[in-house]
Scaffold this active site. Structure first.
Site, mmCIF file in Angstrom:
data_model
loop_
_atom_site.group_PDB
_atom_site.id
_atom_site.type_symbol
_atom_site.label_atom_id
_atom_site.label_comp_id
_atom_site.label_asym_id
_atom_site.label_seq_id
_atom_site.Cartn_x
_atom_site.Cartn_y
_atom_site.Cartn_z
ATOM 1 N N LYS A 175 -1.187 -1.972 1.514
ATOM 2 C CA LYS A 175 -1.027 -2.915 2.630
ATOM 3 C C LYS A 175 -2.152 -3.941 2.634
ATOM 4 C CE LYS A 175 0.416 -4.955 6.319
ATOM 5 N NZ LYS A 175 0.604 -4.332 7.628
ATOM 6 N N LYS A 243 -8.203 -8.242 12.110
ATOM 7 C CA LYS A 243 -8.576 -6.847 11.864
ATOM 8 C C LYS A 243 -8.227 -6.439 10.449
ATOM 9 C CE LYS A 243 -5.649 -3.821 12.738
ATOM 10 N NZ LYS A 243 -4.550 -3.086 12.035
#
Length: 290
Positions: A175, A243
């Site tokens: 990811k 983030k």
């Protein structure tokens, strides 16, 4: 293999989590839900999902537990401690963290789960709000083959491109590679749209032409039109992309990799957040260019 008799606990019903839980409910699974703000779960409750007052209560009453929360600190909070998932889930429970989080944390959860006879997978997703709504998410999985195979019925409800990447943490690493790719691409999409405008072109026609050629991407096809409309509603929050990029940059540094495209994108998104767009969708980046 998980059957429709299994009770699925879902923690985190935000922009994506809500649609994912709804799809599981529509597919015939019994759903338990918990989120820190109950109002975010009201739609699911109205459809028949069972509200649980605490993480512990949900863990004690679920055969499969899916978490889709915001930050690594949130992941730690729901998994560890006396009131967390690991202390309250029964032996044989499957736990799937679909939050984009730290690979090292995924390994910690896997280790703690294994010691208790709990099956753990890290399975972050890509595809944004559209993919979550349509059940077409890309799901990047880290963990054991046995657990992956057993959860196939659930994964196929949520997504289409479902790949076991390797052991614990590899789903998260994959990811992060995904987010690194998107980071530089988003800059290119913004620059292209603004270039088209300043060159006096019809921006919609330009998108129609370039989105099917070598420049084609999810961001260009799905977020480009939103940029043209001035639609900055979140399919994926700026704050969450920051983030993700921060974790990716830290992980890259740990393995000795320099990522100038990622660094530039993170710098620009932090600037965008400082200007008040922390809760906007990632397509709001065009505001810095336009």
């Amino acid at each position: 293999m998980i059957t429709k008799e299994a009770k699925i606990g879902f923690i985190g019903t935000g922009v994506m989590g809500k649609s994912m839980a709804r799809n599981l409910h529509t597919a015939g699974y019994s759903i338990n839900v918990y989120t820190r703000t109950k109002e975010k779960a009201e739609e699911l409750i109205s459809l028949g999902a069972n509200w649980k007052e605490t993480v512990a209560e949900l863990a004690q009453n679920s055969d499969v537990i899916i978490t889709m929360v915001g930050y690594p600190s949130d992941v730690e909070e729901v998994y560890f401690g006396e009131k967390g998932i690991l202390e309250n889930a029964e032996k044989g429970t499957y736990i799937i963290d679909m939050t984009t989080s730290k690979p090292s944390l995924a390994k910690d959860i896997y280790q703690a789960a294994s010691e208790k006879g709990i099956f753990s997978l890290d399975a972050p997703v890509s595809g944004g709000d559209i993919g979550a709504q349509n059940g077409t998410l890309a799901i990047m999985v880290g963990g054991d083959q046995q657990a992956f195979d057993g959860l196939q019925p659930i994964f196929t409800v949520l997504g289409e491109n479902i790949i076991l990447q390797g052991g614990p943490g590899t789903g998260q690493h994959t990811k992060l590679a995904n987010q690194i790719t998107i980071a530089s691409n988003m800059i290119g999409v913004c620059e292209a749209i603004v270039y088209a405008k300043k060159a006096g072109l019809n921006s919609e026609r330009v998108l129609d032409s370039i989105s099917t050629g070598a420049a084609g991407s999810f961001s260009l096809s799905n977020l480009g039109p939103r940029m043209l409309k001035g639609d900055f509603a979140p399919g994926f929050y700026v704050k969450h992309f920051i983030k993700d990029m921060t974790i990716a940059l830290e992980s890259a540094e740990e393995i000795g990799l320099t990522t100038p495209g990622l660094s530039l994108s993170l710098k620009l998104y932090r600037e965008l957040a400082e200007k008040g767009d922390n809760d906007s969708g990632t397509q709001a980046l065009i505001k810095l260019f336009d």
